[in-house]
Write a protein that holds these residues in place. Structure first.
Motif, PDB file in Angstrom:
ATOM      1  N   THR A  47      33.520  54.253  13.150  1.00  0.00           N
ATOM      2  CA  THR A  47      33.374  55.642  12.743  1.00  0.00           C
ATOM      3  C   THR A  47      32.617  55.710  11.425  1.00  0.00           C
ATOM      4  O   THR A  47      32.980  55.022  10.467  1.00  0.00           O
ATOM      5  CB  THR A  47      34.762  56.298  12.577  1.00  0.00           C
ATOM      6  OG1 THR A  47      35.498  56.166  13.791  1.00  0.00           O
ATOM      7  CG2 THR A  47      34.617  57.768  12.228  1.00  0.00           C
ATOM      8  N   GLY A 162      32.494  60.844  10.293  1.00  0.00           N
ATOM      9  CA  GLY A 162      33.377  60.967  11.444  1.00  0.00           C
ATOM     10  C   GLY A 162      32.690  60.749  12.770  1.00  0.00           C
ATOM     11  O   GLY A 162      33.353  60.742  13.813  1.00  0.00           O
ATOM     12  N   PRO A 164      31.532  58.941  15.859  1.00  0.00           N
ATOM     13  CA  PRO A 164      31.742  57.653  16.529  1.00  0.00           C
ATOM     14  C   PRO A 164      30.383  57.015  16.847  1.00  0.00           C
ATOM     15  O   PRO A 164      29.431  57.701  17.220  1.00  0.00           O
ATOM     16  CB  PRO A 164      32.481  58.033  17.823  1.00  0.00           C
ATOM     17  CG  PRO A 164      32.991  59.416  17.600  1.00  0.00           C
ATOM     18  CD  PRO A 164      32.023  60.068  16.665  1.00  0.00           C
ATOM     19  N   ARG A 331      38.667  59.903  14.197  1.00  0.00           N
ATOM     20  CA  ARG A 331      38.126  60.566  15.378  1.00  0.00           C
ATOM     21  C   ARG A 331      38.820  61.896  15.621  1.00  0.00           C
ATOM     22  O   ARG A 331      39.906  62.160  15.112  1.00  0.00           O
ATOM     23  CB  ARG A 331      38.302  59.676  16.613  1.00  0.00           C
ATOM     24  CG  ARG A 331      37.697  58.303  16.480  1.00  0.00           C
ATOM     25  CD  ARG A 331      36.182  58.342  16.500  1.00  0.00           C
ATOM     26  NE  ARG A 331      35.602  57.015  16.406  1.00  0.00           N
ATOM     27  CZ  ARG A 331      35.450  56.192  17.435  1.00  0.00           C
ATOM     28  NH1 ARG A 331      35.855  56.561  18.626  1.00  0.00           N
ATOM     29  NH2 ARG A 331      34.884  55.013  17.262  1.00  0.00           N
TER      30      ARG A 331
END
Length: 418
Positions: A47, A162, A164, A331
């Motif tokens: 992340t 944040g 991914p 996440r």
């Protein structure tokens, strides 16, 4: 014991619903904020910890979208004959300026020469030596040309904190020449099984023994998440052994997962140690399988005490541990999406707990249909391995009849490896 109110868990009317448990877990599990710099090739599944903007245009120059011929727009008329004066290939641009009446042979991805405004595909010309005759015309400027920055413009935002990182993100970052990225530290997850009956899978069973399958199941489930898994093995059924393992895990990990020992029996040491030396937020759920599930804290770590039955381990992991791991990893822990399917057989259920029955979801000529995958007892793991979804029967339900439309939770929503 007081009589349970209608629609309540027959074991404990105060047992938390799945929604209540999920909300409590997400409120407690805040994202880890520590960062680390890692090579791009190690970043899949991680992340981002800082925003990234484009450093360069991609493509860096106007390039051809196909094999063909580059020419001026004014020359792009049907029947025109042009002289070919060079070739532009990927990595080997033609570096002169194109004039009227001229064309350049150009290959896919090659830089469009100065002065060229159109690329005509090679199938639309007739070539004779160094001259071509156009079989098509009326092409406007920019035809079959990918402009500089048409994928990514220099300075434009690429990804926020944040984000991914998957295969596509790796490709985008690589195209920008970004060799290292700042990511959130992976959550450290300590896990172990408890029980004197558990024997390693490479050793023969004695009287009353079973192989330790839950710990291997947990390890497999954790492999689908960006976590650092700490396998503590099998912990024996004593308060001292459980306390030692939890103390170590509470100092090393961000989250602890155990299986077994979280009910109210004489051998349920995890519950006793957690209540005396840790914190218990709740330990009963109004779901099946998975009623005895403890959630709390021990040391610096969040704690999940999953049931001992293997199907309950997998089910509660997908429903409740998964969102905790997602949120710890920074996440978005969105609720899984369900769908409706037509039931192919009768299902029985006792009111009091939401029931997650293992099932096979497929389609027929009328749409989604669903049927059970086998035995529904929480020790029957094979039926779990043959299923691809849960039929979700509400807490107050007494079952469902063949032909009814029922709520279905596909495994792909909560088990990323499926």
């Amino acid at each position: 014991m007081p009589k349970a109110a209608p629609g309540c868990d027959e074991f404990d009317p105060n047992a938390k619903t799945l929604e209540q448990a999920r909300a409590a877990i997400l409120e407690a599990c805040q994202a880890i904020t520590q960062k680390e710099q890692i090579p791009l090739e190690e970043a899949v599944g991680r992340t981002l910890a800082q925003p990234i903007h484009a450093r360069i245009d991609v493509p860096p120059a106007a390039v051809s979208a196909m094999d063909g011929y580059a020419l001026q727009a004014a020359d792009a008329t049907e029947g025109a004959t042009l002289t070919m004066v060079g070739t532009s290939a990927a990595g080997h641009p033609w570096d002169a300026t194109l004039k009227a009446g001229q064309c350049v042979r150009i290959l896919t991805g090659a830089v469009v020469p100065a002065g060229a405004e159109v690329v005509i595909m090679q199938e639309q010309v007739e070539r004779d030596g160094n001259s071509i005759t156009l079989q098509n015309g009326g092409l406007s400027a920019g035809h079959n040309i990918r402009n500089a920055g048409s994928d990514t413009a220099s300075g434009s935002p690429l990804y926020a904190i944040g984000q991914p990182i998957g295969a596509a993100e790796i490709g985008v970052l690589a195209s920008q020449g970004i060799a290292r990225v700042s990511v959130l530290r992976r959550p450290r997850v300590a896990f172990f099984s408890t029980g004197d009956e558990l024997i390693p899978i490479d050793q023969p069973l004695g009287p009353g023994h079973i192989h330790d399958s839950n710990r291997h199941t947990l390890r497999a489930l954790l492999q689908s998440y960006p976590v650092e898994a700490l396998d503590y093995g099998v912990i024996r059924d004593t308060d001292a052994a459980v306390c030692e393992a939890l103390t170590r895990a509470g100092a090393e990990a961000d989250l602890i997962i155990t299986t077994g020992g979280v009910s109210v029996g004489d051998a349920d040491h995890v519950t006793r140690v957690l209540e005396s030396s840790g914190q218990v937020n709740f330990w009963k759920l109004a779901i099946k399988p998975g009623r005895p599930l403890a959630f709390g804290h021990f040391g610096q770590a969040h704690f999940f005490g999953l049931p001992g039955n293997p199907v309950a381990v997998i089910t509660t992991f997908g429903l409740l541990v998964r969102p905790a791991l997602q949120q710890l990893a920074g996440r978005d822990a969105t609720a899984p999406q369900t769908l409706n399917a037509r039931l192919l057989e009768d299902l029985q259920k006792t009111p009091g707990r939401a029931d997650f029955q293992r099932a096979i979801l497929e389609t027929d000529d009328r749409g989604w249909v669903v049927r059970t995958s086998g035995g529904q007892n929480s020790h029957q793991l094979r039926a779990m391995s043959e299923a691809n979804a849960y039929v979700v029967l509400p807490r107050e339900s007494t079952g469902a009849r063949a032909g009814d439309w029922v709520e279905v939770l596909p495994f792909r929503e909560i088990f990323p490896e499926v």
